[in-house]
Design a protein around this motif. Structure first.
Motif, PDB file in Angstrom:
ATOM      1  N   PHE A   1     -10.824 -12.340  -3.346  1.00 53.58           N
ATOM      2  CA  PHE A   1     -10.187 -11.149  -3.909  1.00 53.58           C
ATOM      3  C   PHE A   1      -9.820 -10.146  -2.812  1.00 53.58           C
ATOM      4  N   GLU A   2     -10.691  -9.978  -1.831  1.00 54.91           N
ATOM      5  CA  GLU A   2     -10.408  -9.054  -0.727  1.00 54.91           C
ATOM      6  C   GLU A   2      -9.187  -9.515   0.059  1.00 54.91           C
ATOM      7  N   GLN A   3      -9.033 -10.819   0.212  1.00 56.77           N
ATOM      8  CA  GLN A   3      -7.863 -11.351   0.905  1.00 56.77           C
ATOM      9  C   GLN A   3      -6.584 -11.026   0.129  1.00 56.77           C
ATOM     10  N   THR A   4      -6.642 -11.156  -1.196  1.00 64.18           N
ATOM     11  CA  THR A   4      -5.495 -10.784  -2.027  1.00 64.18           C
ATOM     12  C   THR A   4      -5.142  -9.315  -1.842  1.00 64.18           C
TER      13      THR A   4
ATOM     14  N   LYS B   1      -3.447  -8.727   1.470  1.00 61.46           N
ATOM     15  CA  LYS B   1      -2.054  -9.192   1.489  1.00 61.46           C
ATOM     16  C   LYS B   1      -1.146  -8.241   0.709  1.00 61.46           C
ATOM     17  N   LEU B   2      -1.627  -7.757  -0.427  1.00 62.43           N
ATOM     18  CA  LEU B   2      -0.839  -6.781  -1.183  1.00 62.43           C
ATOM     19  C   LEU B   2      -0.617  -5.522  -0.364  1.00 62.43           C
ATOM     20  N   ASP B   3      -1.644  -5.088   0.339  1.00 65.34           N
ATOM     21  CA  ASP B   3      -1.541  -3.900   1.180  1.00 65.34           C
ATOM     22  C   ASP B   3      -0.483  -4.094   2.266  1.00 65.34           C
ATOM     23  N   GLU B   4      -0.474  -5.267   2.881  1.00 67.65           N
ATOM     24  CA  GLU B   4       0.524  -5.566   3.919  1.00 67.65           C
ATOM     25  C   GLU B   4       1.935  -5.572   3.340  1.00 67.65           C
ATOM     26  N   MET B   5       2.101  -6.173   2.152  1.00 63.81           N
ATOM     27  CA  MET B   5       3.423  -6.223   1.525  1.00 63.81           C
ATOM     28  C   MET B   5       3.923  -4.820   1.172  1.00 63.81           C
TER      29      MET B   5
ATOM     30  N   VAL C   1      11.262  -0.872  -3.918  1.00 61.65           N
ATOM     31  CA  VAL C   1      10.960  -1.823  -4.983  1.00 61.65           C
ATOM     32  C   VAL C   1      11.675  -3.147  -4.721  1.00 61.65           C
ATOM     33  N   ALA C   2      12.939  -3.067  -4.302  1.00 63.93           N
ATOM     34  CA  ALA C   2      13.709  -4.277  -4.010  1.00 63.93           C
ATOM     35  C   ALA C   2      13.055  -5.074  -2.882  1.00 63.93           C
ATOM     36  N   ARG C   3      12.555  -4.384  -1.875  1.00 63.15           N
ATOM     37  CA  ARG C   3      11.899  -5.070  -0.758  1.00 63.15           C
ATOM     38  C   ARG C   3      10.592  -5.719  -1.215  1.00 63.15           C
ATOM     39  N   PHE C   4       9.825  -5.008  -2.015  1.00 58.27           N
ATOM     40  CA  PHE C   4       8.555  -5.544  -2.495  1.00 58.27           C
ATOM     41  C   PHE C   4       8.793  -6.784  -3.362  1.00 58.27           C
TER      42      PHE C   4
ATOM     43  N   ASN D   1      -6.722   1.660  -4.498  1.00 52.12           N
ATOM     44  CA  ASN D   1      -5.916   2.012  -3.320  1.00 52.12           C
ATOM     45  C   ASN D   1      -4.556   1.322  -3.362  1.00 52.12           C
ATOM     46  N   ILE D   2      -4.545   0.063  -3.809  1.00 50.30           N
ATOM     47  CA  ILE D   2      -3.269  -0.649  -3.958  1.00 50.30           C
ATOM     48  C   ILE D   2      -2.400   0.042  -4.998  1.00 50.30           C
ATOM     49  N   PHE D   3      -3.006   0.435  -6.105  1.00 48.55           N
ATOM     50  CA  PHE D   3      -2.257   1.117  -7.167  1.00 48.55           C
ATOM     51  C   PHE D   3      -1.656   2.420  -6.647  1.00 48.55           C
ATOM     52  N   ARG D   4      -2.459   3.212  -5.932  1.00 50.02           N
ATOM     53  CA  ARG D   4      -1.953   4.490  -5.414  1.00 50.02           C
ATOM     54  C   ARG D   4      -0.841   4.276  -4.395  1.00 50.02           C
ATOM     55  N   LYS D   5      -0.987   3.254  -3.579  1.00 49.69           N
ATOM     56  CA  LYS D   5       0.054   2.987  -2.586  1.00 49.69           C
ATOM     57  C   LYS D   5       1.347   2.556  -3.278  1.00 49.69           C
ATOM     58  N   THR D   6       1.227   1.754  -4.338  1.00 47.39           N
ATOM     59  CA  THR D   6       2.419   1.356  -5.101  1.00 47.39           C
ATOM     60  C   THR D   6       3.052   2.575  -5.758  1.00 47.39           C
ATOM     61  N   ARG D   7       2.230   3.446  -6.304  1.00 49.90           N
ATOM     62  CA  ARG D   7       2.740   4.670  -6.930  1.00 49.90           C
ATOM     63  C   ARG D   7       3.486   5.539  -5.929  1.00 49.90           C
TER      64      ARG D   7
END
Length: 419
Positions: free
Chosen positions: A77-80, A83-87, A101-104, A146-152
């Protein structure tokens, strides 16, 4: 625990030294195998023996890298999350929300193509985070937040509370749609992926409503008589727990405790746990199909009917009479039952595609790819359960309008803020 205890627990197996390239390569192979096992069977269902078999090792060799099964699942899960953080970091290099959004989406679609060609392994889906043990659960959920906030932050970090709420809905829908790709993208040839990406981005960019359409849905009456008293409450409690803890994490005892009844009461309603999940899915699919059917008989434009369907189902997800069962529980079911449930899900998606096609012909729905848009709608309604806490901070009508607007009017239209 002293040093001699630690040595005594070390498996007697020759392995590469930690920190070497060989160690890291083997560790990565184990993590990839664990991700496959989690995606097929859930984190609770994954076993060391299965992971070892997938990488050609014995079970003891796997424990050289990860002492416990929970440690292996947490690492996957940490690896996932990494990777999401990098993307997201790559996406945030773009100058505008639309370009980000288009890049993601492009990064995810290209990753899916590499996976389909066998050039890359899938990473572990995050459905079972809440079923993990503490303290790992807390650490992983912090990483997810943290992933959610970064996406937001794709839409900015300043603004009013309403703007932040709307950005939260958008972030969730974008993330869930990228996770949902695994459910339907394999129906297309790999060389079609760029076209599918463009069609999905069109939905993200402009939504499904034709220009000039407004959001005035009518909530549909889904109430019906309960054939077996108490069964609905039982299935509702089970659905909530399975959504939160996964199929294997939601034990019969936990479900019974949630309702403050004995374990024997469970077997009064159902004969086995698999039957429970199937019954929960049938309840959820029946609710969705009822909403679609009632909307089609309701009158008004096809846009009006679709809007009423979406609003009604989101209202169910955000209310006490919800939620609907998430598709994440499918990984715990035996193959035959899983296939049956997937077929039912596909029929619901096709019905959405038909509603969209009728609206396109009528002119009340934007000319989009109805098959692609229908899967986006499936992701929207499927994942809304996770936004119940978010929805509870505002009037229900606003929560429904904000969340629905992400696909009805697109991810970049702020007109809903003034509604």
């Amino acid at each position: 625990m002293n040093a001699s205890d630690t040595i005594a627990q070390e498996p007697e197996v020759a392995g590469p030294e930690k920190g070497t390239k060989r160690f890291q390569a083997k560790r990565d192979a184990i993590l990839a195998a664990a991700a496959d096992a989690i995606n097929e069977q859930s984190a609770k269902g994954m076993t060391f023996a299965d992971v070892a078999r997938r990488v050609g090792l014995n079970t003891t060799s796997v424990t050289y890298y990860f002492k416990r099964k929970e440690d292996l699942a947490a690492a996957a899960f940490e690896q996932t999350l990494e990777k999401l953080d990098e993307m997201l970091d790559q996406a945030l290099e773009e100058p505008t929300p639309e370009a980000r959004v288009a890049r993601f989406l492009n990064i995810n679609m290209e990753r899916m193509a590499r996976i389909e060609r066998g050039e890359e392994k899938a990473f572990a889906i995050l459905s079972d985070l809440r079923a993990m043990e503490e303290p790992m659960k807390g650490r992983l959920l912090t990483g997810w937040r943290n992933i959610f906030r970064k996406t937001r932050s794709i839409w900015g970090t300043d603004g009013t509370r309403a703007e932040t709420d709307l950005r939260g809905a958008r972030a969730h829908v974008v993330l869930e749609n990228t996770f949902w790709l695994t459910a339907w993208l394999t129906r297309y040839e790999v060389d079609e992926y760029p076209r599918v990406e463009q069609r999905l981005m069109e939905v993200f960019r402009h939504g499904i409503a034709a220009p000039g359409r407004v959001w005035r849905p009518e909530l549909l009456d889904l109430e019906h008589d309960e054939p077996e008293p108490g069964r609905e409450a039982f299935l509702l409690a089970a659905t909530r727990l399975i959504n939160e803890l996964g199929y294997r994490g939601a034990s019969v005892q936990k479900i019974a405790s949630e309702l403050n009844v004995t374990k024997g009461s469970f077997y009064h309603h159902l004969d086995a746990k698999d039957e429970l999940v199937i019954a929960c899915y049938k309840r959820s699919f029946d609710i969705i199909a009822d909403a679609q059917r009632l909307a089609e008989d309701h009158g008004g434009s096809h846009w009006d009917r679709l809007a009423s369907t979406i609003a009604t189902l989101l209202d169910v997800q955000f209310s006490e009479r919800g939620p609907l069962l998430r598709t994440t529980a499918l990984s715990g079911l035996p193959p035959r039952e899983r296939s049956t449930m997937i077929d039912r899900s596909n029929r619901i998606a096709r019905r959405y595609a038909g509603m969209l096609s009728d609206g396109i012909a009528q002119g009340s729905i934007r000319p989009i790819d109805p098959l692609v848009a229908s899967q986006a709608l499936m992701a929207l309604q499927n994942a809304a359960f996770d936004m119940r806490k978010w929805a509870s901070t505002m009037p229900r009508e606003r929560a429904v309008a904000f969340y629905a607007s992400t696909l009805t009017f697109g991810l970049f239209d702020d007109s809903v803020l003034g509604a």
